[in-house]
Design an enzyme around this catalytic site. Sequence first.
Site, short mmCIF file in Angstrom:
data_model
loop_
_atom_site.label_atom_id
_atom_site.label_comp_id
_atom_site.label_asym_id
_atom_site.label_seq_id
_atom_site.Cartn_x
_atom_site.Cartn_y
_atom_site.Cartn_z
CD GLU A 113 -31.66 -3.22 19.20
OE1 GLU A 113 -31.53 -2.42 20.12
OE2 GLU A 113 -30.71 -3.89 18.76
CG HIS A 121 -30.76 -7.14 21.84
ND1 HIS A 121 -30.90 -7.18 23.21
CD2 HIS A 121 -30.90 -5.84 21.51
CE1 HIS A 121 -31.13 -5.97 23.67
NE2 HIS A 121 -31.13 -5.13 22.66
CG HIS A 140 -32.31 -11.58 24.41
ND1 HIS A 140 -31.30 -11.57 25.33
CD2 HIS A 140 -32.25 -10.38 23.78
CE1 HIS A 140 -30.66 -10.42 25.28
NE2 HIS A 140 -31.21 -9.68 24.34
CG ASN A 174 -28.40 -3.72 24.73
OD1 ASN A 174 -28.12 -3.45 23.57
ND2 ASN A 174 -29.45 -3.20 25.34
CG ASN A 216 -28.46 0.07 24.58
OD1 ASN A 216 -28.25 -0.33 23.45
ND2 ASN A 216 -29.66 0.07 25.12
CG ASP A 272 -30.97 1.59 21.37
OD1 ASP A 272 -30.17 0.67 21.53
OD2 ASP A 272 -32.21 1.40 21.34
CG ASN A 273 -27.74 -0.63 18.99
OD1 ASN A 273 -27.16 -1.07 19.99
ND2 ASN A 273 -28.81 -1.20 18.46
#
Length: 379
Positions: free
Chosen positions: A78, A139, A158, A192, A248, A293-294
């Site tokens: 991720e 994450h 998480h 996040n 994010n 996203d990232n």
Amino acid sequence: MGRAPGSRAFPERTERLSTSWSPETMGKLLALTLLGIGLALVGERLLAFSKRSNMSREVKPVVPGNCYHVEGVENGSEDIDILPSGLAFISSGLKYPGMPSFAPDEPGKIFLMDLKEQSPRAQALKISDGFDKASFNPHGISTFINEDHTVDLYVVNHPHMDSTVEIFKFEEQQHTLVHLKTIKHELLERVNDIVVLGPEQFYATRDHYFTNFFLSLLEMLLDFRWTCVLYYSPQEVKVVAQGFSSANGITTSLDNKYVYVADVTAKNIHVMKRSDNWNLTQQKVIQLDTLVDNLAVDPATGDILAGCHPNGKKLLIYDPKDPPGSEVLRIQNVLSKKPKISTVYADNGSTLQGSSVASVYHRKLLIGTIFHKLLYCEL
Ligand SMILES: *[C@@H]1O[C@H](CO)[C@@H](O)[C@H](O)[C@H]1NC(C)=O
Ligand SMILES: *[C@@H]1O[C@H](CO)[C@@H](O)[C@H](O)[C@H]1NC(C)=O
Ligand SMILES: *[C@@H]1O[C@H](CO)[C@@H](O)[C@H](O)[C@H]1NC(C)=O
Ligand SMILES: *[C@@H]1O[C@H](CO)[C@@H](O)[C@H](O)[C@H]1NC(C)=O
């Protein structure tokens, strides 16, 4: 108030309606009207959401060079952070509400790759005892080089769907992450991603306001824009920017003066200026046509590399026969009036599903995914 079973209240009411409108009836009519307006608003918001998240965009393939799947990474990559030495840290095995996971019962891992090597391989780092490895659910990650040149890895975790930030010391010789500390704070909910600014000092994004899954879904559909960027230090924790649909990925510019924040559902990147008290003021918004996203910054050029999801619907409703695709964008001249946006990589999901991050080291590119494989490209 009880009513005898079988009593027929309804015809009586209709009759009354036709003659005179009692206050009770008026009240009910008003309530119905308000409900109608409420539903219309929800409908309008849902329509806006389906437009915003343009569920059906397909991509034409773009491949930047020789690309290979990295062996041993199949259940997510991720987030990725690469040190100036070429050591890449990769978070794997994210379990996130609403997202697919191929290994829902396996704990998450942090992989290491040495991009200086000719054919780099990924190896899972050992994690020291005294840390609950079974519930590890990594994450966003961010590295920090201390004054004594040792490296710490900060990981958004998480465990049992909670949110914590874990600090590990990286022991290169032992190939181990030694757990130093768990940071938990009432503002650090639904975290996040993270970018470290100093020892125990970071910015973090919160992607939802609500912790409850259904409320957070509603929040996203109705676009409350209640998510934010947080600043954390042992002395002070505060909200430094807010009003994002779903904040994010976050990273800083090469000179550390600017902070780049991806708003995934709004499909854009906020360029924010950091002030001396760590507050952020928005400079501009770079609008894209894909769920962002990232973010990573190319250390050679300062360009932003964005891991993106071109078809959000396929991500939410996962079908292995029609999987979500991948897309990596490069944004050049970020601070100029008209930044240049180009596609570095695009795939319909046949090679790589759900790209969430891309990071470069010299002419080597790693593309990570939420739950799928990891791609290594020689540019
Ligand atoms: C989604 O995007 C495509 C191409 O980018 C466009 O043709 C289409 O009209 C868009 N759909 C919606 C609902 O906005
Ligand atoms: C990915 O997950 C599946 C299902 O748990 C497992 O069989 C497989 O070994 C995992 N792959 C890797 C590389 O960890
Ligand atoms: C910075 O944030 C604090 C809250 O932590 C707020 O009180 C202050 O007004 C902000 N300053 C600016 C310049 O926005
Ligand atoms: C996806 O792309 C590959 C080649 O990149 C192609 O062979 C395949 O047919 C495509 N699949 C779909 C469903 O378009």
